[in-house]
Scaffold this motif. Structure first.
Motif, PDB file in Angstrom:
ATOM      1  N   PRO A  69       1.028  -1.032   0.765  1.00 46.28           N
ATOM      2  CA  PRO A  69       0.051   0.370  -0.220  1.00 46.28           C
ATOM      3  C   PRO A  69       0.632   1.185   0.107  1.00 46.28           C
ATOM      4  CG  PRO A  69      -0.145  -1.157   2.318  1.00 46.28           C
ATOM      5  CD  PRO A  69       0.679  -1.186   1.128  1.00 46.28           C
ATOM      6  N   VAL A  70       1.836   1.297   0.360  1.00 46.50           N
ATOM      7  CA  VAL A  70       2.900   2.430   0.373  1.00 46.50           C
ATOM      8  C   VAL A  70       2.916   3.427  -0.690  1.00 46.50           C
ATOM      9  CG1 VAL A  70       5.121   2.897  -0.356  1.00 46.50           C
ATOM     10  CG2 VAL A  70       4.988   1.404   1.543  1.00 46.50           C
ATOM     11  N   GLY A  71       2.594   2.869  -1.845  1.00 42.59           N
ATOM     12  CA  GLY A  71       1.797   4.011  -3.160  1.00 42.59           C
ATOM     13  C   GLY A  71       1.073   4.905  -3.113  1.00 42.59           C
ATOM     14  N   LEU A  72      -0.240   4.028  -2.657  1.00 39.99           N
ATOM     15  CA  LEU A  72      -1.820   3.817  -2.446  1.00 39.99           C
ATOM     16  C   LEU A  72      -1.253   5.783  -1.025  1.00 39.99           C
ATOM     17  CD1 LEU A  72      -4.101   4.284  -2.595  1.00 39.99           C
ATOM     18  CD2 LEU A  72      -3.991   2.345  -0.859  1.00 39.99           C
ATOM     19  N   LEU A  80      -5.598  -3.961   1.128  1.00 38.29           N
ATOM     20  CA  LEU A  80      -5.337  -4.876   2.038  1.00 38.29           C
ATOM     21  C   LEU A  80      -3.736  -5.042   1.221  1.00 38.29           C
ATOM     22  CD1 LEU A  80      -8.510  -7.636   2.395  1.00 38.29           C
ATOM     23  CD2 LEU A  80      -6.296  -7.068   4.207  1.00 38.29           C
ATOM     24  N   GLY A  81      -2.683  -5.853   1.550  1.00 43.85           N
ATOM     25  CA  GLY A  81      -1.894  -6.861   0.722  1.00 43.85           C
ATOM     26  C   GLY A  81      -2.524  -8.409   0.900  1.00 43.85           C
ATOM     27  N   ILE A 138      -3.503 -12.889   4.541  1.00 45.90           N
ATOM     28  CA  ILE A 138      -4.305 -11.277   4.600  1.00 45.90           C
ATOM     29  C   ILE A 138      -4.295 -10.908   5.772  1.00 45.90           C
ATOM     30  CG2 ILE A 138      -5.598 -11.157   2.552  1.00 45.90           C
ATOM     31  CD1 ILE A 138      -7.908 -11.882   3.876  1.00 45.90           C
ATOM     32  N   ALA A 139      -3.478  -9.499   6.182  1.00 47.61           N
ATOM     33  CA  ALA A 139      -2.792  -9.055   7.361  1.00 47.61           C
ATOM     34  C   ALA A 139      -1.994 -10.772   8.040  1.00 47.61           C
ATOM     35  CB  ALA A 139      -4.013  -9.318   8.729  1.00 47.61           C
ATOM     36  N   PHE A 140      -2.315 -11.032   9.507  1.00 50.55           N
ATOM     37  CA  PHE A 140      -1.347 -12.261   9.803  1.00 50.55           C
ATOM     38  C   PHE A 140      -2.040 -13.331   9.123  1.00 50.55           C
ATOM     39  CE2 PHE A 140       2.545  -9.009  10.996  1.00 50.55           C
ATOM     40  CZ  PHE A 140       3.020  -8.775   9.705  1.00 50.55           C
ATOM     41  N   ASN A 141      -3.214 -13.404   9.625  1.00 50.01           N
ATOM     42  CA  ASN A 141      -3.657 -14.205   9.390  1.00 50.01           C
ATOM     43  C   ASN A 141      -2.816 -15.937   8.190  1.00 50.01           C
ATOM     44  OD1 ASN A 141      -6.277 -14.007  10.456  1.00 50.01           O
ATOM     45  ND2 ASN A 141      -5.983 -12.237   9.468  1.00 50.01           N
ATOM     46  N   GLU A 142      -2.157 -16.618   8.865  1.00 54.01           N
ATOM     47  CA  GLU A 142      -1.198 -17.270   7.969  1.00 54.01           C
ATOM     48  C   GLU A 142      -1.671 -18.869   8.043  1.00 54.01           C
ATOM     49  OE1 GLU A 142       1.878 -15.710   7.213  1.00 54.01           O
ATOM     50  OE2 GLU A 142       2.996 -15.301   9.220  1.00 54.01           O
ATOM     51  N   VAL A 165     -10.162  -3.621  -0.649  1.00 55.13           N
ATOM     52  CA  VAL A 165      -9.411  -3.601  -2.162  1.00 55.13           C
ATOM     53  C   VAL A 165      -7.968  -4.668  -2.129  1.00 55.13           C
ATOM     54  CG1 VAL A 165      -8.228  -1.574  -3.109  1.00 55.13           C
ATOM     55  CG2 VAL A 165     -10.350  -1.047  -3.356  1.00 55.13           C
ATOM     56  N   LEU A 166      -7.541  -5.141  -2.481  1.00 52.70           N
ATOM     57  CA  LEU A 166      -6.675  -5.952  -2.095  1.00 52.70           C
ATOM     58  C   LEU A 166      -5.334  -5.226  -3.646  1.00 52.70           C
ATOM     59  CD1 LEU A 166      -5.578  -9.062  -1.295  1.00 52.70           C
ATOM     60  CD2 LEU A 166      -4.666  -8.502  -2.939  1.00 52.70           C
TER      61      LEU A 166
END
Length: 260
Positions: A40-43, A131-132, A139-143, A195-196
């Protein structure tokens, strides 16, 4: 699920920023879900440019972070609260006090997680979650193997996640925390819009599973196939394994102007 394929990684941010801008213009007090990591850095930079140009204001918005490392000192540069301050808050007019994240330094972790869930609920829920996706489809830290109905809780980071994140810790995996607090898949799915963003060939398999694979706890991002309004924005490299690649291009090209 809407899949938007753009030629290059730099093309993703304006598309995502358009979605954020349309929401905030319609609802100035929107509740945003914000992610860290490289995706998301560019966003955030694009949102900063739009705020500076006077075409967008996030001053009335609230924001909830996806996750936070457990045990990192409050002034550690890789503490996610500090990353969000640097990458998003400092670039826009989003008010720092209106940004909330899980408390990775809490003495009572279960209570902190429950309080965070309650705070999201008290705010009326998340209108738009950014999201990424990890290379292993988290997603998030849901491994992998996380419950698809999970809520905010403590998680042990997978070895691959720690390897992937070592770049933020000088390349030293040993410096990457072993635990985090993270919104659960169920928490993310409760957002009204998702939005991913994903770019690069190293994300191609995860994107393929996310969009076209079976829904499985082994690839937690696949739960988004059940979401009523999920948009996946990827570059050609990340889209390289999509079987219906050309169809997604056609759908986006022919999208009716009235359709959000």
């Amino acid at each position: 699920m809407e899949v938007i394929i753009k030629p290059e990684a730099n093309d993703l941010a304006p598309v995502a920023a358009d979605i954020v801008e349309r929401l905030v213009l319609r609802k100035p007090a929107a509740v945003l879900g914000v992610a860290t990591g490289s995706s998301p850095v560019g966003l955030y930079a694009e949102l900063g440019r739009r705020v500076a140009a006077g075409r967008l204001s996030l001053a009335g918005c609230r924001a909830f972070m996806l996750d936070e490392y457990v045990g990192l000192a409050a002034d550690h540069p890789q503490r996610y609260r500090n990353v969000i301050e640097q990458e998003l808050v400092a670039r826009t007019d989003l008010v720092s006090e209106r940004v909330l994240g899980p408390d990775g330094l809490a003495d009572d972790i279960p209570a902190a997680c429950a309080a965070y869930e309650q705070a999201i609920s008290d705010a009326g829920g998340v209108d738009l979650q950014i999201l990424g996706v990890g290379s292993d489809g988290h997603i998030a830290f849901n491994e992998p193997s996380s419950s698809l109905g999970s809520r905010t809780r403590i998680k042990t980071l997978a070895r691959q996640t720690r390897i992937d994140n070592a770049r933020f810790f000088g390349g030293d995996v040993a410096q990457v925390p072993t635990h985090c607090l993270t919104q659960g898949v169920g928490t993310i799915m409760a957002a009204r819009r998702v939005v991913l963003l994903a770019d690069g060939e190293h994300k191609a398999e995860a994107v393929h599973q996310l969009v076209e694979g079976p829904v499985s706890a082994m690839w937690t991002a696949t739960a988004l196939q059940w979401h009523p309004q999920a948009t996946v924005i990827v570059d050609e490299a990340a889209a390289s394994r999509l079987a219906l690649h050309d169809y997604y291009l056609d759908v986006y090209a022919e999208k009716p102007g009235w359709q959000e």
